[in-house]
Structure formats: C-alpha cells, structure tokens
Write a protein that holds these residues in place. Structure first.
Motif, short mmCIF file in Angstrom:
data_model
loop_
_atom_site.label_atom_id
_atom_site.label_comp_id
_atom_site.label_asym_id
_atom_site.label_seq_id
_atom_site.Cartn_x
_atom_site.Cartn_y
_atom_site.Cartn_z
N ALA A 136 0.71 0.99 -43.70
CA ALA A 136 1.60 2.11 -43.01
C ALA A 136 2.65 2.47 -43.64
O ALA A 136 3.41 1.23 -43.94
CB ALA A 136 1.81 1.95 -41.40
N SER A 168 6.67 3.22 -44.11
CA SER A 168 7.73 2.95 -43.29
C SER A 168 8.53 4.28 -42.71
O SER A 168 9.34 4.14 -41.80
CB SER A 168 8.96 2.04 -43.77
OG SER A 168 9.36 2.82 -45.29
N ARG A 169 8.47 5.38 -43.34
CA ARG A 169 9.03 6.47 -42.97
C ARG A 169 8.14 7.81 -42.89
O ARG A 169 7.03 7.76 -43.82
CB ARG A 169 10.03 6.76 -43.95
CG ARG A 169 11.28 5.69 -44.13
CD ARG A 169 12.50 6.14 -45.10
NE ARG A 169 13.10 7.26 -44.30
CZ ARG A 169 13.97 8.20 -45.00
NH1 ARG A 169 14.11 7.94 -46.37
NH2 ARG A 169 14.80 8.72 -44.61
N ASP A 170 8.43 8.52 -42.14
CA ASP A 170 7.74 9.93 -42.23
C ASP A 170 7.71 10.70 -43.62
O ASP A 170 8.91 10.58 -44.23
CB ASP A 170 8.17 10.94 -41.16
CG ASP A 170 7.69 12.36 -41.16
OD1 ASP A 170 6.20 12.32 -40.55
OD2 ASP A 170 8.05 13.18 -41.66
N GLN A 185 -2.77 4.98 -48.10
CA GLN A 185 -2.34 5.11 -46.84
C GLN A 185 -2.60 6.23 -46.24
O GLN A 185 -3.12 7.30 -46.92
CB GLN A 185 -0.78 5.16 -47.12
CG GLN A 185 -0.05 3.83 -47.79
CD GLN A 185 1.09 4.14 -48.64
OE1 GLN A 185 1.24 5.08 -49.46
NE2 GLN A 185 1.99 3.07 -48.20
N ARG A 190 -1.46 8.99 -42.85
CA ARG A 190 -0.48 9.55 -41.89
C ARG A 190 -0.49 8.76 -40.82
O ARG A 190 -1.66 8.82 -40.09
CB ARG A 190 -0.39 10.90 -41.99
CG ARG A 190 -0.14 11.85 -43.17
CD ARG A 190 -0.24 13.31 -43.02
NE ARG A 190 -0.15 13.88 -44.36
CZ ARG A 190 1.05 13.87 -44.83
NH1 ARG A 190 2.18 13.67 -44.34
NH2 ARG A 190 0.98 14.77 -45.98
N THR A 191 0.50 8.40 -40.01
CA THR A 191 0.60 7.77 -38.56
C THR A 191 -0.06 8.64 -37.56
O THR A 191 0.21 10.01 -37.69
CB THR A 191 1.90 7.54 -38.19
OG1 THR A 191 2.76 6.91 -39.34
CG2 THR A 191 1.98 6.89 -36.70
N GLY A 192 -0.97 7.96 -36.79
CA GLY A 192 -1.63 8.89 -35.73
C GLY A 192 -2.85 9.58 -36.31
O GLY A 192 -3.27 10.54 -35.43
N SER A 193 -3.42 9.45 -37.71
CA SER A 193 -4.35 10.43 -38.01
C SER A 193 -4.97 9.43 -39.04
O SER A 193 -4.67 8.43 -39.32
CB SER A 193 -3.98 11.63 -38.67
OG SER A 193 -3.40 11.31 -40.06
N HIS A 210 -5.37 10.86 -45.51
CA HIS A 210 -4.56 10.11 -46.49
C HIS A 210 -3.34 10.97 -47.15
O HIS A 210 -3.43 12.08 -47.27
CB HIS A 210 -5.67 9.64 -47.79
CG HIS A 210 -6.52 8.71 -47.21
ND1 HIS A 210 -7.76 8.68 -46.50
CD2 HIS A 210 -6.51 7.57 -47.78
CE1 HIS A 210 -8.25 7.63 -46.74
NE2 HIS A 210 -7.51 6.80 -47.09
#
Length: 290
Positions: free
Chosen positions: A165, A167-169, A215, A217-220, A223
């Motif tokens: 994941a 480390s930052r948006d 990688q 996206r967080t929560g999805s 890619h």
C-alpha cells in the motif's frame, strides 16, 4: 610456547582486530576467515543463470568483486518497500568505477538502477533504497575504466514491497512531487573545507511516489497507474557527478547518499525526470567551508 611464537600470535590477533569495518560488510574472500564472512551471501539463482545475466551484462566476463567493493544489505528487511543497500569501493584499488548496475533478481523489474559516474565521484560510496517483491539476491555489478566487470551480491529476506500500500494518498503525493532536499554531512568533526580535492558526503532526497502499477488505491481494488522517476542527473558546477537510469524497484521518495571530490564549485544541481516526461530541477548552494 616460545617468546617468538607468542609474538607471532599477538601480531596475528592485532591484524585481525584491525581489519576495516567494510571487511565485515563486503566479505572479501581473499582475507576474511569464515567466521567473519557475511551471513547473507549471494545464493545460486536460476533466474540469473537462465536469462537475467545475459539481459543485464551480455557475454561480459564477470570477476569476483569482493576486492573492489563491498555491498551492504540487511539479512532480513523490516520494510520490503524500503530496503537499504550501500556500495562502498575499497580504497587504493587503483580502479575507477564508471558504471554500476543494481539488480534485484526476482523483482518484476530486476534492473533497479544503472549509474554512470564521473571522475569527481572518486572511490564510489553510494547508498539508496529498493523495493523487494519476494526473497531475492541483490547484485552490484561494476564496470571499471579499463572495461573489466566485477560483481558482489547479498541475499535479502523481504517480500511484498512492489505491491505494498502507498504511504500517502496519491493526490497528496502528486501535490509535493518533485520537491528536493540536499543534506550535507561533516563526518570529520572539524570545519568543512572548501579546498578542491577534499571529499564530502551528501544525501539527496527527491519526493516522488514512484508508483509501480502493482499497487491499489486504499479501500478499493483500483490500480494506481505506474509512474516513477526513471532518470536523475547530479552535477557539481559544470561537472557531472552521476546519472541514474532507473525503474520502479527504486523506493518511493528516492534518496541517494554519496561521497564526491570537491572541485571548487559552490553549487550542486539536480535534474530528475519521471515516466510521464515531467522534469524537476533544483540547485543547492553548498555550505562547505562555512
């Protein structure tokens, strides 16, 4: 035991104790006893033998590099996304390293970086960080000015770094992308001298997410498209210190710590380019001698 035998034993012990620290890290087979050799030596690799060797260096003869340079890498990495490595050229080798390839055998993009060095780098000392997909060898393959090729390597236990994941948006990462910092080190404990010929140590830090394309996206499950720094050029005044051509195996927010020989210039300039063609430049005033 005779007096002469005692003196010989004491002398031998003194030599062993006085061995340089780099000997432990580099593991030169020419003078280190077994108990002092590194705990994570290079392992046999089908990937390297089957195709990677030819892709990386072609038919070049590869010589044992232990007497030219030492490669430090951890036995087991705490974070597979930021695995540190250091290449240190041994002093007084009489050779100048002009090219250095860093290879992580089992990564999706095995050639992590290729460096071209100018004369002002002197005896090369370079530290950076790479991602690790699975347990793998890491190799440092150096070409010297007369064309010979040398290799050293280590085996590192680390996995998951290429798809870990972020480390930052991504939006926040893009907002600061291309920002740079340069940190100078004074390892002598004395006033830094600006006299040409002296050696200095710096660390270059570049903000860039170096997205791998593996990688999400967080929560999805969406890619993130690959986008990473693939070229860096560092100059001391008008003189090139090094260039790096790299891939996504170089960690997020690339950082390079290195030594160089002062040529009298008071400015270091950096140019970085990523896979989208965006170019980032920065000039740093050097405080050597202040």
């Amino acid at each position: 035991m005779s007096i002469s035998q005692s003196r010989s034993l004491i002398a031998a012990l003194s030599i062993a104790i006085a061995l340089p620290v780099s000997g432990f890290a580099g593991g030169s087979s020419s003078f280190l006893p077994d108990y002092m050799k590194p705990a994570n030596p290079l392992l046999a690799s089908e990937t390297w033998d089957d195709f990677l060797r030819e892709e990386t260096i072609g038919a070049a003869e590869v010589l044992d590099g232990d007497d030219l340079m030492a490669l430090d890498a951890p036995i087991q990495a705490f974070d597979a996304g930021t695995v540190p490595f250091t290449v240190r050229q041994r002093s007084d080798t009489g050779a100048r390293i002009t090219n250095l390839k860093v290879v992580v055998d089992e990564n999706p993009m095995p050639l992590a970086a290729e460096f071209e060095f100018g004369p002002a780098m002197g005896d090369v000392t370079l530290e950076a960080r790479v991602r690790y997909d699975v347990f793998s060898n890491i190799r440092a393959i150096a070409t010297v000015a007369d064309g010979r090729t040398f290799m050293v390597g280590r085996f590192v236990q680390a996995a998951g770094g290429c798809s870990a994941a972020v480390s930052r948006d991504p939006v926040a990462a893009f907002a600061t992308m291309g920002q740079m910092r340069l940190k100078e080190f004074n390892t002598s404990g004395l006033q830094m001298s600006e006299m040409p010929g002296n050696e200095h140590e710096v660390q270059l830090m570049i903000r860039h997410p170096n997205f791998t394309g593996l990688q999400v996206r967080t929560g999805s499950l969406e890619h993130i498209e690959a986008r990473y720094v693939n070229f860096v050029e560092v100059k001391l005044g008008d003189e090139m210190l090094f260039t790096m051509t790299g891939g996504f195996s170089i960690s997020e927010n690339p950082t390079f710590r290195f030594n160089y020989i002062d040529n009298g210039s008071q400015e270091m300039t950096v140019r970085a380019v990523d896979t989208e063609g965006e170019e980032f430049t920065e000039s740093f005033a050097l405080r050597s001698g202040t």
